[in-house]
Design a protein around this motif. Structure first.
Motif, PDB file in Angstrom:
ATOM      1  N   ASP A 105       0.854  -1.179   0.000  1.00 28.90           N
ATOM      2  CA  ASP A 105       0.000   0.000   0.000  1.00 28.90           C
ATOM      3  C   ASP A 105       0.894   1.234   0.000  1.00 28.90           C
ATOM      4  O   ASP A 105       1.917   1.275   0.713  1.00 28.90           O
ATOM      5  N   PRO A 118      -2.207  -4.671  -5.162  1.00 30.73           N
ATOM      6  CA  PRO A 118      -2.803  -3.731  -4.202  1.00 30.73           C
ATOM      7  C   PRO A 118      -3.116  -4.338  -2.841  1.00 30.73           C
ATOM      8  O   PRO A 118      -3.369  -5.532  -2.697  1.00 30.73           O
ATOM      9  N   GLN A 160      -4.962  -2.452   0.933  1.00 32.47           N
ATOM     10  CA  GLN A 160      -5.371  -1.222   1.615  1.00 32.47           C
ATOM     11  C   GLN A 160      -5.306  -1.399   3.123  1.00 32.47           C
ATOM     12  O   GLN A 160      -6.005  -2.242   3.692  1.00 32.47           O
ATOM     13  N   HIS A 166      -4.311   2.801  -6.260  1.00 34.26           N
ATOM     14  CA  HIS A 166      -4.123   1.422  -6.729  1.00 34.26           C
ATOM     15  C   HIS A 166      -4.705   1.215  -8.128  1.00 34.26           C
ATOM     16  O   HIS A 166      -4.179   0.410  -8.905  1.00 34.26           O
ATOM     17  N   VAL A 208      -9.519  -4.022  -8.533  1.00 34.06           N
ATOM     18  CA  VAL A 208      -8.579  -3.761  -7.439  1.00 34.06           C
ATOM     19  C   VAL A 208      -9.074  -4.417  -6.150  1.00 34.06           C
ATOM     20  O   VAL A 208      -8.296  -5.066  -5.434  1.00 34.06           O
TER      21      VAL A 208
END
Length: 223
Positions: A11, A43, A45, A104, A169
């Motif tokens: 990230d 990706p 998060q 991303h 994503v």
């Protein structure tokens, strides 16, 4: 020459991921005479629930880590580690904690254009956040980074204004979590070997050599 594929789950607001990228580059440089490494960025998060406009980064971080004093200690350690690999962290400059979904998406589109462009975009996003204090959740910042990397400015602006590839994503992030990724950076080599954390360049280089040697041995056995 042996070859390996390295997928880096990361990230762009993770300081350890920025450190991990710099250390990965040193490791790849160490093995480049014998092993070709193809790097792809995947990706993750850390803060998927942040709103599109982001949050007050300094306050949120202090709340999360138990106060400004704890934050300061962690940052000082990261600054020292960063200096070893040429990163100049400016944590105080970060005002907005962004939602990184759009960042991303940009990395995803850069990957379609090729590994070199993707790497340039990832580097620029890390630098923008950690060294320049820019909001990498701001579409204008993302468009500027894309343009600097040679991507079509108008195309990226239009894509960011749409919902294009948001689901893609999110699916990649869900797949990483399903694999057991709970922290980043996380390195996946050839789809089956995993290295967790911002390991030092020598640890990474040794792992890549071992994996490449194992692949070579398996090929010889098949022959």
């Amino acid at each position: 020459m042996a070859s390996i594929r390295i997928d880096v789950v990361s990230d762009v607001v993770c300081p350890w991921c920025y450190l991990g990228k710099a250390r990965l580059e040193l490791a790849v440089a160490e093995i480049q005479d014998d092993i070709s490494a193809e790097i792809h960025w995947q990706p993750y998060q850390l803060n998927p629930d942040y709103p599109p406009e982001g949050v007050d980064h300094q306050k949120t971080l202090a709340d999360k880590l138990g106060g400004a004093e704890n934050v300061g200690r962690i940052h000082e350690n990261l600054r020292a580690l960063g200096r070893e690999v040429g990163i100049v962290y400016d944590f105080e400059a970060i005002k907005i904690g962004p939602n990184t979904l759009d960042a991303h998406r940009l990395i995803h589109w850069a990957g379609i254009e090729g590994p070199e462009i993707q790497d340039a975009v990832v580097t620029a996003l890390f630098r923008a956040n950690f060294e320049e204090g820019r909001n990498v959740g701001d579409p204008a910042v993302l468009v500027g980074i894309a343009a600097a990397a040679g991507m079509g400015e108008k195309v990226i602006a239009a894509l960011l204004a749409s919902d294009a590839d948001k689901d893609v994503v999110r699916q990649h992030i869900a797949a990483a979590r399903h694999m057991g990724v709970s922290g980043v950076p996380f390195f996946i080599i050839d789809g089956k070997y995993a290295i967790s954390g911002a390991q030092t360049p020598d640890v990474l280089a040794d792992a890549f050599r071992q994996i490449a040697a194992d692949k070579d041995g398996n090929r010889k056995d098949l022959n």
